[in-house]
Scaffold this motif. Structure first.
Motif, PDB file in Angstrom:
ATOM      1  N   ASP A 316       0.833  -1.206   0.000  1.00 32.81           N
ATOM      2  CA  ASP A 316       0.000   0.000   0.000  1.00 32.81           C
ATOM      3  C   ASP A 316       0.867   1.256   0.000  1.00 32.81           C
ATOM      4  OD1 ASP A 316      -2.390  -1.327  -0.102  1.00 32.81           O
ATOM      5  OD2 ASP A 316      -2.953  -0.991   1.995  1.00 32.81           O
ATOM      6  N   SER A 317       1.910   1.259   0.810  1.00 35.33           N
ATOM      7  CA  SER A 317       2.830   2.392   0.838  1.00 35.33           C
ATOM      8  C   SER A 317       3.547   2.537  -0.500  1.00 35.33           C
ATOM      9  CB  SER A 317       3.850   2.192   1.967  1.00 35.33           C
ATOM     10  OG  SER A 317       4.797   3.234   1.985  1.00 35.33           O
ATOM     11  N   GLU A 320       1.276   4.166  -3.013  1.00 33.15           N
ATOM     12  CA  GLU A 320       1.124   5.606  -2.807  1.00 33.15           C
ATOM     13  C   GLU A 320       2.332   6.397  -3.302  1.00 33.15           C
ATOM     14  OE1 GLU A 320       0.491   5.810   1.345  1.00 33.15           O
ATOM     15  OE2 GLU A 320      -1.585   5.084   1.265  1.00 33.15           O
ATOM     16  N   GLN A 321       3.483   5.749  -3.358  1.00 38.67           N
ATOM     17  CA  GLN A 321       4.719   6.452  -3.717  1.00 38.67           C
ATOM     18  C   GLN A 321       5.148   6.233  -5.167  1.00 38.67           C
ATOM     19  OE1 GLN A 321       7.726   5.329  -0.844  1.00 38.67           O
ATOM     20  NE2 GLN A 321       6.259   5.497   0.851  1.00 38.67           N
ATOM     21  N   ARG A 329      -5.909   0.094  -4.097  1.00 42.52           N
ATOM     22  CA  ARG A 329      -4.775  -0.227  -3.243  1.00 42.52           C
ATOM     23  C   ARG A 329      -4.599  -1.744  -3.207  1.00 42.52           C
ATOM     24  NH1 ARG A 329      -3.751   3.940   0.560  1.00 42.52           N
ATOM     25  NH2 ARG A 329      -3.193   2.430   2.183  1.00 42.52           N
TER      26      ARG A 329
END
Length: 471
Positions: A316-317, A320-321, A329
Motif C-alpha cells: 500500500d505504501s 502511494e509512492q 490499493r
C-alpha cells in the motif's frame, strides 16, 4: 455467522492425491503416446523410490499405531488414502473433514512427467502427463461422494489455446481450481505480465475456476531429485532413502532443527518458501487481471499467511509512492480477490487473523503429509483456535472455502452435519490436549513458530522490477 446452527464445517483447502504406481497412470495417457511414455514412467518411479518412497508391495498389513505413535504414522503400506479412495474417505470421516481440495502428488507418489518431482522433460511430454493425471484424479474423485475437488495443473502453456481446452475439460470433471501458469520454471515462456495468458485468465473467469498457487511453484524440473539425493547422502549416512522419513522422526532435537532449517532455507531446496508464490500476488494486480475479471478468486496455499499483513501494508505504501496501473490499493485487491491457506495452521497465524482478514483465511489439513494436521485435526484446532469466537472459527475452518471454490456448499454442509464436530466439543477442552501433542505439532510443522519478519528491501525491489515490466 455467530448463530449458524449445527455442526462446524471443516473444509481442507489443501490435500494431496497421487497413484500408488506410475503404471497406474499409463491407461490415462492418449493411446498414441503410451508406448513412448511407458519406459519413462518406470524410470521415474525407480528414481523416486530411490530418493524417498518406500516399496509397498511386500510390506506387512497395516497395524493401527498406538499412543504417541498415533501423532504421526507414515502411511500404512496396504491402506493409504493418498491413492485408496475408501481409506481416504474413512480417514476424512474420522477427522470430521466434510470437503477437500486436492493438489497433485504426495510424499509416497511421483507424478507422470509434469511435476517438479520429475527430472526434466520436454513440454509435449509434460502436457501428456498433465492430461493423464487429470483423468486419473477425476476417476479418483468420483468415489468421494461429491466431497473431493481437484486443483488442475495449467500445463506448460506454450499453446495457450490447448491449455484452455484442457481447463474446460477439467472444470467439467470435478476440478474447481487451477494452478497459476509457471509451476515449472520455463525460460522460454513470456512473463505472467504479458498478454500471452489473457485467454487463460478469461477462461478461469468464464468457468468460475479459482486461481491457486501452492508451495513449490516456479522451480525447474530436476531440482527436487537433486536436493533430496544430496540431502540423504549428507545427513542420513547414505542409508536407503526409503527410510528417510522414518529416520528423521528419530533424530534428536538439534539434528531435527538443523534438517528443518535446510529444508526451509537452503537456496537449493524445493521446499523453501521463496518470493515466487507471493510475488504472484502483485504481478496479477499489475497485469490488470483482477481489474478485468472482478469475480476472479486467487488462493495462496501452503505458503503460510504470517507475511501477508506486513506485505500488504508495504505494498500500500509502495502504491502511494509510485505511478502504477493499479486501480485500487493492493490491500483492497486482497480483500476482494484473495485467500490464504496456511496448511497446518500455526498458532501465530490464527492470532493474526484480523490483519490477514477473517474472511480470507482458510484451513489446510495437508492430508496425507506427515507435517499435516491429521490424524489429530481436532486437537490441533482446539489449541490453535483457543479463545477464537465461534463465528470467526466457522469462517476459517470451512465457510470461507465454500466461497473461495465453486463447490456445492449445501452438500458439504449436509456432510458436516453427519460427520462434523459440534462446536461445544471442538472449540473447548483446550486444556485436555496433552502438552506432548502440542510439542509434536511444532516439531512436524512449526506450530508455535513466531510470525515471519518480512524482508522489506527484497519485496520492494521485486515489486519495482515488475512495475518496470508493465511500465
Amino acid at each position: 455467522m455467530a448463530d449458524t446452527p449445527g455442526k462446524i464445517v471443516i473444509f481442507s483447502a489443501d490435500g494431496h492425491a497421487g497413484a500408488k504406481r506410475m503404471k497406474d497412470y499409463l491407461p490415462y495417457f492418449a493411446r498414441d503416446v503410451r508406448d513412448t511414455v511407458a519406459d519413462l514412467l518406470v524410470e521415474e518411479e525407480r528414481a523416486y523410490r530411490r530418493m524417498i518412497a518406500p516399496d509397498f508391495t511386500s510390506r506387512p498389513a497395516e497395524q493401527k499405531p498406538e499412543g504417541s505413535e498415533r501423532l504421526w504414522s507414515p502411511a500404512a503400506p496396504e491402506r493409504f488414502g493418498g491413492w485408496d479412495i475408501a481409506v481416504r474417505m474413512e480417514q476424512l470421516n474420522r477427522e470430521g473433514v466434510a470437503g477437500e481440495l486436492l493438489v497433485p502428488g504426495h510424499q509416497f507418489s511421483s507424478l507422470p512427467l509434469f511435476s517438479v518431482v520429475n527430472k526434466p522433460f520436454e513440454a509435449d511430454l509434460r502436457t501428456a502427463g498433465v492430461h493423464a493425471y487429470h483423468r486419473w484424479l477425476a476417476d479418483f474423485m468420483a468415489g468421494g461422494d461429491g466431497r473431493l475437488h481437484g486443483m488442475a495443473d495449467p500445463g506448460p502453456c506454450h499453446d495457450i489455446d490447448a491449455a484452455v481446452r484442457e481447463l474446460r475439460w477439467a472444470r467439467e470433471h470435478g476440478f474447481v481450481s487451477v494452478g497459476v501458469p509457471g509451476i515449472i520454471e520455463d525460460p522460454s515462456l513470456p512473463s505472467l505480465l504479458s498478454d500471452h495468458y489473457e485467454p487463460f485468465w478469461q477462461a478461469c473467469a468464464d468457468l468460475d475456476m479459482t486461481l491457486m498457487v501452492h508451495a513449490g511453484w516456479g522451480f525447474p524440473q530436476g531440482r527436487y531429485q537433486e536436493f533430496i539425493s544430496a540431502f540423504v547422502t549428507t545427513h542420513l549416512g547414505e542409508q536407503e532413502a526409503t527410510q528417510m522419513l522414518a529416520a528423521q522422526q528419530h533424530l534428536d532435537e538439534e539434528a531435527r532443527a538443523a534438517l528443518q532449517k535446510e529444508f526451509a532455507e537452503s537456496p537449493a531446496s524445493p521446499f523453501r518458501l521463496d518470493f515466487g508464490p507471493r510475488r504472484l500476488l502483485w504481478q496479477l494486480m499489475l497485469a490488470g487481471v483482477f481489474d478485468r475479471y472482478p469475480s476472479l478468486r486467487f488462493v495462496l496455499a501452503e505458503v503460510r499467511s504470517d507475511w501477508v499483513p506486513a506485505t500488504l501494508q508495504l505494498l500500500d505504501s509502495w502504491y502511494e509512492q509510485r505511478t502504477t496501473p493499479l486501480k485500487m490499493r493492493p490491500s483492497e485487491y486482497w480483500a476482494r480477490h484473495c485467500f490464504a491457506t496456511p496448511s497446518s495452521i500455526h498458532k501465530a497465524e490464527v492470532e493474526a487473523r484480523e490483519a490477514v482478514g477473517v474472511e480470507r483465511l482458510m484451513l489446510g489439513i495437508d492430508y496425507p503429509h506427515p507435517e499435516g494436521m491429521w490424524p489429530d485435526t481436532w486437537d490441533w484446532i482446539r489449541v490453535a483456535f483457543d479463545g477464537v469466537p465461534e463465528s470467526e472459527a466457522r469462517l476459517i475452518l470451512g465457510e470461507n472455502a465454500l466461497r473461495a471454490f465453486p463447490v456445492d456448499a449445501a452438500h458439504i454442509r449436509a456432510v458436516a452435519e453427519r460427520i462434523g464436530p459440534d462446536p461445544s466439543r471442538l472449540l473447548s477442552d483446550r486444556e485436555d490436549v496433552p502438552a506432548g501433542h502440542i510439542e509434536h505439532f511444532h516439531r512436524r510443522s512449526g506450530f508455535l513458530r513466531p510470525a515471519e519478519r518480512v524482508d522489506t528491501d527484497a519485496t520492494l525491489e521485486l515489486a519495482d522490477e515488475d512495475l518496470r515490466l508493465v511500465g
